[in-house]
Write a protein that holds these residues in place. Sequence first.
Motif, short mmCIF file in Angstrom:
data_model
loop_
_atom_site.label_atom_id
_atom_site.label_comp_id
_atom_site.label_asym_id
_atom_site.label_seq_id
_atom_site.Cartn_x
_atom_site.Cartn_y
_atom_site.Cartn_z
N ILE A 10 -0.08 -31.76 37.49
CA ILE A 10 -0.46 -31.34 36.36
C ILE A 10 -0.97 -29.68 36.42
O ILE A 10 -0.65 -28.84 35.70
CB ILE A 10 -1.70 -32.21 35.67
N SER A 37 4.83 -35.33 29.32
CA SER A 37 5.19 -36.91 28.61
C SER A 37 4.12 -37.22 28.11
O SER A 37 3.77 -38.48 28.05
CB SER A 37 5.69 -37.89 29.88
N VAL A 38 3.43 -36.62 26.96
CA VAL A 38 2.52 -36.95 26.17
C VAL A 38 2.77 -36.63 24.68
O VAL A 38 3.70 -35.77 24.61
CB VAL A 38 1.10 -36.23 26.35
N SER A 39 1.98 -37.23 23.83
CA SER A 39 2.47 -36.79 22.35
C SER A 39 1.11 -36.99 21.57
O SER A 39 0.04 -37.58 22.03
CB SER A 39 3.40 -37.81 21.68
N GLN A 57 -6.02 -34.94 26.07
CA GLN A 57 -5.35 -35.99 26.54
C GLN A 57 -4.58 -36.12 27.88
O GLN A 57 -4.68 -37.15 28.64
CB GLN A 57 -3.91 -35.69 25.66
N LEU A 58 -4.62 -34.89 28.67
CA LEU A 58 -4.03 -34.77 30.16
C LEU A 58 -5.43 -35.33 30.91
O LEU A 58 -5.19 -36.11 31.72
CB LEU A 58 -3.90 -33.38 30.62
N THR A 60 -7.55 -37.54 29.91
CA THR A 60 -7.72 -38.86 29.55
C THR A 60 -6.66 -39.65 30.12
O THR A 60 -6.80 -40.71 30.86
CB THR A 60 -7.60 -39.31 27.96
N SER A 61 -5.56 -39.30 30.38
CA SER A 61 -4.37 -40.01 30.95
C SER A 61 -4.40 -40.02 32.31
O SER A 61 -3.98 -40.94 33.19
CB SER A 61 -3.07 -39.47 30.15
N SER A 62 -4.92 -38.71 32.84
CA SER A 62 -4.79 -38.69 34.66
C SER A 62 -6.19 -39.09 35.19
O SER A 62 -6.36 -39.39 36.18
CB SER A 62 -4.45 -37.35 34.69
N GLY A 63 -7.32 -38.72 34.54
CA GLY A 63 -8.56 -38.71 35.13
C GLY A 63 -8.82 -37.66 36.18
O GLY A 63 -9.94 -37.71 36.77
N ASP A 64 -7.75 -36.64 36.11
CA ASP A 64 -7.91 -35.60 37.08
C ASP A 64 -8.93 -34.55 36.52
O ASP A 64 -8.28 -33.48 35.87
CB ASP A 64 -6.70 -34.91 37.53
#
Length: 70
Positions: A10, A37-39, A57-58, A60-64
Amino acid sequence: RSLQPGSRGIREKLCLASRRETRRVEDAAYSLLGIFSVSFPIVYGEEDKALGRLLAQLLTSSGDTSIVAW
């Protein structure tokens, strides 16, 4: 280098994408939706808020959390 889904981390994708030029500020974020690959809904006129929504969003989805240091 090219940006493709799943090909890099990312943080590296964000760094590469930061060099892109777009007509509208928010298009810089919207052009990355498929790469990551997010929307989320596209709201023209939101300008820099689009990048903030993408980063949220990134995160939240990755936790990074290191992605904010690109």
